[in-house]
Design a protein around this motif. Structure first.
Motif, PDB file in Angstrom:
ATOM      1  N   VAL A   7      29.315 -41.544  28.122  1.00 22.79           N
ATOM      2  CA  VAL A   7      29.641 -40.232  27.567  1.00 22.79           C
ATOM      3  C   VAL A   7      28.859 -40.012  26.273  1.00 22.79           C
ATOM      4  N   VAL A   8      28.812 -41.024  25.428  1.00 23.24           N
ATOM      5  CA  VAL A   8      28.097 -40.910  24.153  1.00 23.24           C
ATOM      6  C   VAL A   8      26.615 -40.649  24.406  1.00 23.24           C
ATOM      7  N   ILE A   9      26.011 -41.433  25.284  1.00 27.05           N
ATOM      8  CA  ILE A   9      24.581 -41.273  25.557  1.00 27.05           C
ATOM      9  C   ILE A   9      24.302 -39.913  26.194  1.00 27.05           C
TER      10      ILE A   9
ATOM     11  N   ARG B 225      33.725 -33.856  17.490  1.00 32.48           N
ATOM     12  CA  ARG B 225      32.899 -34.600  18.455  1.00 32.48           C
ATOM     13  C   ARG B 225      31.826 -35.400  17.729  1.00 32.48           C
ATOM     14  N   ARG B 226      31.210 -34.804  16.702  1.00 31.75           N
ATOM     15  CA  ARG B 226      30.199 -35.510  15.914  1.00 31.75           C
ATOM     16  C   ARG B 226      30.790 -36.761  15.268  1.00 31.75           C
ATOM     17  N   THR B 227      31.992 -36.620  14.735  1.00 33.40           N
ATOM     18  CA  THR B 227      32.661 -37.756  14.095  1.00 33.40           C
ATOM     19  C   THR B 227      32.931 -38.864  15.109  1.00 33.40           C
ATOM     20  N   LEU B 228      33.407 -38.485  16.290  1.00 37.26           N
ATOM     21  CA  LEU B 228      33.685 -39.453  17.340  1.00 37.26           C
ATOM     22  C   LEU B 228      32.409 -40.183  17.775  1.00 37.26           C
ATOM     23  N   ILE B 229      31.328 -39.427  17.981  1.00 40.47           N
ATOM     24  CA  ILE B 229      30.054 -40.037  18.398  1.00 40.47           C
ATOM     25  C   ILE B 229      29.508 -40.919  17.292  1.00 40.47           C
ATOM     26  N   GLN B 230      29.577 -40.463  16.044  1.00 40.40           N
ATOM     27  CA  GLN B 230      29.072 -41.275  14.925  1.00 40.40           C
ATOM     28  C   GLN B 230      29.846 -42.589  14.818  1.00 40.40           C
ATOM     29  N   LYS B 231      31.160 -42.523  14.977  1.00 37.82           N
ATOM     30  CA  LYS B 231      31.975 -43.745  14.928  1.00 37.82           C
ATOM     31  C   LYS B 231      31.550 -44.707  16.031  1.00 37.82           C
ATOM     32  N   HIS B 232      31.329 -44.174  17.221  1.00 39.51           N
ATOM     33  CA  HIS B 232      30.906 -45.012  18.342  1.00 39.51           C
ATOM     34  C   HIS B 232      29.544 -45.643  18.040  1.00 39.51           C
ATOM     35  N   LEU B 233      28.604 -44.848  17.537  1.00 36.03           N
ATOM     36  CA  LEU B 233      27.272 -45.375  17.217  1.00 36.03           C
ATOM     37  C   LEU B 233      27.346 -46.452  16.134  1.00 36.03           C
TER      38      LEU B 233
ATOM     39  N   ASP C 127      29.729 -48.541  15.802  1.00 36.00           N
ATOM     40  CA  ASP C 127      30.362 -49.729  16.375  1.00 36.00           C
ATOM     41  C   ASP C 127      29.608 -50.338  17.555  1.00 36.00           C
ATOM     42  N   CYS C 128      28.650 -49.630  18.146  1.00 41.88           N
ATOM     43  CA  CYS C 128      28.035 -50.069  19.400  1.00 41.88           C
ATOM     44  C   CYS C 128      26.520 -50.205  19.240  1.00 41.88           C
ATOM     45  N   ASP C 129      26.044 -51.440  19.186  1.00 40.99           N
ATOM     46  CA  ASP C 129      24.609 -51.676  19.010  1.00 40.99           C
ATOM     47  C   ASP C 129      23.771 -51.112  20.155  1.00 40.99           C
ATOM     48  N   GLY C 130      24.273 -51.219  21.387  1.00 40.91           N
ATOM     49  CA  GLY C 130      23.529 -50.717  22.543  1.00 40.91           C
ATOM     50  C   GLY C 130      23.308 -49.221  22.475  1.00 40.91           C
ATOM     51  N   CYS C 131      24.362 -48.488  22.157  1.00 39.43           N
ATOM     52  CA  CYS C 131      24.241 -47.030  22.058  1.00 39.43           C
ATOM     53  C   CYS C 131      23.419 -46.633  20.834  1.00 39.43           C
ATOM     54  N   LEU C 132      23.566 -47.378  19.751  1.00 40.57           N
ATOM     55  CA  LEU C 132      22.775 -47.080  18.558  1.00 40.57           C
ATOM     56  C   LEU C 132      21.290 -47.246  18.855  1.00 40.57           C
ATOM     57  N   ARG C 133      20.946 -48.277  19.612  1.00 40.99           N
ATOM     58  CA  ARG C 133      19.554 -48.506  19.998  1.00 40.99           C
ATOM     59  C   ARG C 133      19.062 -47.351  20.874  1.00 40.99           C
ATOM     60  N   GLU C 134      19.886 -46.930  21.850  1.00 45.20           N
ATOM     61  CA  GLU C 134      19.530 -45.814  22.727  1.00 45.20           C
ATOM     62  C   GLU C 134      19.402 -44.524  21.920  1.00 45.20           C
ATOM     63  N   TYR C 135      20.326 -44.308  20.992  1.00 43.47           N
ATOM     64  CA  TYR C 135      20.268 -43.136  20.115  1.00 43.47           C
ATOM     65  C   TYR C 135      18.963 -43.135  19.326  1.00 43.47           C
ATOM     66  N   GLY C 136      18.565 -44.312  18.827  1.00 38.66           N
ATOM     67  CA  GLY C 136      17.320 -44.419  18.066  1.00 38.66           C
ATOM     68  C   GLY C 136      16.121 -44.030  18.897  1.00 38.66           C
ATOM     69  N   ILE C 137      16.111 -44.448  20.161  1.00 37.47           N
ATOM     70  CA  ILE C 137      15.006 -44.089  21.061  1.00 37.47           C
ATOM     71  C   ILE C 137      14.981 -42.583  21.267  1.00 37.47           C
ATOM     72  N   GLU C 138      16.144 -41.997  21.555  1.00 37.13           N
ATOM     73  CA  GLU C 138      16.224 -40.550  21.763  1.00 37.13           C
ATOM     74  C   GLU C 138      15.801 -39.795  20.503  1.00 37.13           C
ATOM     75  N   HIS C 139      16.219 -40.293  19.356  1.00 36.71           N
ATOM     76  CA  HIS C 139      15.865 -39.663  18.082  1.00 36.71           C
ATOM     77  C   HIS C 139      14.351 -39.683  17.886  1.00 36.71           C
ATOM     78  N   GLU C 140      13.716 -40.806  18.187  1.00 37.38           N
ATOM     79  CA  GLU C 140      12.261 -40.919  18.044  1.00 37.38           C
ATOM     80  C   GLU C 140      11.529 -40.003  19.020  1.00 37.38           C
ATOM     81  N   VAL C 141      12.008 -39.909  20.260  1.00 36.60           N
ATOM     82  CA  VAL C 141      11.387 -39.016  21.243  1.00 36.60           C
ATOM     83  C   VAL C 141      11.485 -37.575  20.763  1.00 36.60           C
ATOM     84  N   LYS C 142      12.645 -37.191  20.284  1.00 35.54           N
ATOM     85  CA  LYS C 142      12.834 -35.824  19.790  1.00 35.54           C
ATOM     86  C   LYS C 142      11.912 -35.539  18.604  1.00 35.54           C
ATOM     87  N   ALA C 143      11.781 -36.487  17.696  1.00 37.88           N
ATOM     88  CA  ALA C 143      10.906 -36.314  16.537  1.00 37.88           C
ATOM     89  C   ALA C 143       9.444 -36.203  16.976  1.00 37.88           C
TER      90      ALA C 143
END
Length: 95
Positions: A15-17, A32-40, A42-58
């Motif tokens: 759901v987060v991804i 929703r932003r607060t919930l997703i930020q809390k998950h990121l 706490d979760c290294d896997g999702c944080l890594r995926e978020y980082g990839i998505e963030h870099e692609v968007k940039a």
């Protein structure tokens, strides 16, 4: 809920991804932003995926940031999105 590495989280990783672009684009509610930020946080896997998505968007923004879609394309997309919204709302109503 189970996380990427068997970790337990309040929110399912899939759901987060699936909502990471809404989060990146500031298109979700503050709750929703607060919930997703809390998950990121706490979760290294999702944080890594978020980082990839963030870099692609940039990268896309740097390479195509000044370009605008032709008006006809934007109009066609709006019509398609409106149709999609109606379909989703209809399905939700029927459930």
């Amino acid at each position: 809920m189970s996380g990427v590495n068997g970790e337990d989280h309040e929110t399912d990783c899939t759901v987060v991804i699936s909502e990471v672009y809404l989060y990146l684009d500031l298109e979700c509610s503050e709750d929703r932003r607060t919930l997703i930020q809390k998950h990121l946080d706490d979760c290294d896997g999702c944080l890594r995926e978020y980082g990839i998505e963030h870099e692609v968007k940039a990268l896309v923004s740097r390479c195509c940031g000044d370009e605008k879609a032709p008006r006809e394309l934007r109009d066609r997309l709006r019509v398609k999105l409106d149709q999609l919204e109606v379909q989703v709302e209809t399905r939700e109503f029927l459930l």
